[in-house]
Design a protein around this motif. Structure first.
Motif: not given
Length: 431
Positions: A415-425
């Protein structure tokens, strides 16, 4: 004079016979006799000698390997089963304080999985295996899950994609109580039951009221292809906030087909149009080439456009230019840890999860006389010529614990990985 010589020889003969008799009494009274007479001792000797001849450190990590043999060999007297013998051998091997060094029996899925990983690339191993696998395939019957024992309870820790366990609805965090009314065993519970319905009693929460009986149909796994099949089945596109997050689970990266399948999915396949990628390296096995990280770090910006007769053009980029994060945990081992290290060092993206297994050596399997398997660390490994990850592992950029007991399938790390990749540049690509 002749009489004196004759008396001397008679005395010498009596002394010799007496010495032999005393030695025989000492032999018969020795506590080692029942050990040396057992076939288990021949196995123990073979294991000890194989380590003695092949372990990567000739100083055996600072221990007296001869003394260790004398310490553990007498314990075979108490061994009443093959399981007991394996326990003694693994206790001995643990004294080396080394990863990639363990004894496996046919009662463990890892036995088949390791053979399935190594045998396709070893003709010698294939020849040896014919005695124990006459059909030429390393196979076992199971349902495709990994477990972890916590406080004398067995919990499901991971499930292979598209496996019988996944299809039946078993979840990570389920406590396994029984299989067909008997105690759970990863091999014996399913042996001879491929294609048949097996009833598993599980508990999904601390309350007994959450107990469920789930029907599962075991299948025969080909250990040389099972992880590639699970990797292929794991590919997913997750729709969230108007974007698509690609996901793939690398269960093992031990051979070229694993790498090729992964790259094909990114460049031509189901993941090519994703807005970001979650690369999951948790659980399973390591091994293999680390070069496929190049797809995230190539210094050139190469693309190929092809135009067929129809006039419609197709452009393929041989680099992943979009955000990517990597998932690891305490079961990410060996080359997966090197991948995580390189991923961090080259700032390809964030590593998420928990500290890796600290198991970065090169191992080799040795088949023993009874068909059991000895895995031995034969080579020390350094990254960048000087940094040793054995005993250290890789600490993730974002630490996310995963409470396993009764997790009910909830995966906070993913869940954290999905959230992080959506926010990443998107990462910068060197030109």
């Amino acid at each position: 004079m002749r009489f004196l010589r004759l008396a001397y020889f008679k005395h010498l003969t009596r002394a010799f016979i007496l010495s032999i008799f005393v030695l025989l009494l000492l032999w018969l009274s020795s506590p080692l006799l029942p050990i040396l007479a057992k076939p288990e001792n021949q196995l123990f000797e073979q294991v000890w000698q194989t380590v003695n001849d092949n372990f990567y450190d000739p100083k055996f990590n600072g221990i007296d390997w001869q003394a260790i043999k004398k310490q553990y060999q007498p314990q075979l007297i108490k061994a009443e089963s093959g399981k007991d013998v394996a326990i003694v051998i693994n206790q001995m091997l643990s004294q080396l304080k080394s990863s990639h060094t363990r004894f496996y029996t046919q009662d463990e899925p890892a036995y088949y999985q390791l053979l399935g990983i190594f045998s396709p690339n070893s003709q010698d191993l294939q020849k040896q295996l014919k005695k124990f696998f006459p059909q030429g395939k390393v196979e076992y019957t199971g349902i495709g899950l990994f477990t972890k024992d916590i406080n004398n309870k067995t919990f499901i820790s991971s499930i292979l994609d598209d496996s019988p366990a996944a299809k039946a609805g078993l979840k990570i965090g389920d406590q396994i109580l029984s299989v067909d009314g008997q105690s759970y065993h990863p091999i014996k519970s399913f042996a001879g039951k491929a294609g048949q319905t097996v009833k598993m009693l599980i508990q999904r929460s601390p309350e007994k009221s959450s107990q469920l009986e789930i029907a599962v149909m075991p299948k025969i796994f080909d250990a040389s292809t099972m992880f590639l099949e699970a990797q292929t089945a794991s590919v997913d596109l997750i729709e969230l906030d108007g974007k698509q997050v690609g996901y793939i689970h690398i269960w093992s990266n031990a051979a070229d087909p694993y790498q090729q399948q992964f790259q094909d999915e990114l460049i031509y396949g189901r993941l090519k149009n994703a807005d970001g990628l979650v690369l999951d390296l948790r659980d399973g096995w390591g091994g293999g080439d680390i070069s496929y990280l190049n797809i995230f770090s190539a210094k050139h910006n190469l693309s190929i456009t092809s135009i067929p007769r129809s006039g419609r053009s197709y452009t393929y980029n041989y680099q992943w230019k979009k955000p990517v994060v990597m998932l690891v945990n305490e079961n990410s081992r060996s080359s997966k840890e090197i991948l995580a290290f390189g991923f961090q060092q080259n700032k390809m993206g964030l590593v998420i999860g928990t500290q890796t297994a600290k198991a970065v050596l090169a191992g080799r399997p040795y088949l023993m006389r009874d068909g059991s398997l000895l895995y031995v660390a034969v080579t020390d490994v350094f990254v960048n010529g000087k940094q040793r990850l054995e005993g250290k592992g890789v600490i993730p950029d974002i630490n996310i614990p995963f409470p396993l007991e009764y997790a009910q399938g909830v995966d906070p790390q993913k869940q954290k990985a999905i959230e992080t990749v959506l926010q990443a540049k998107s990462p910068a690509i060197d030109k």
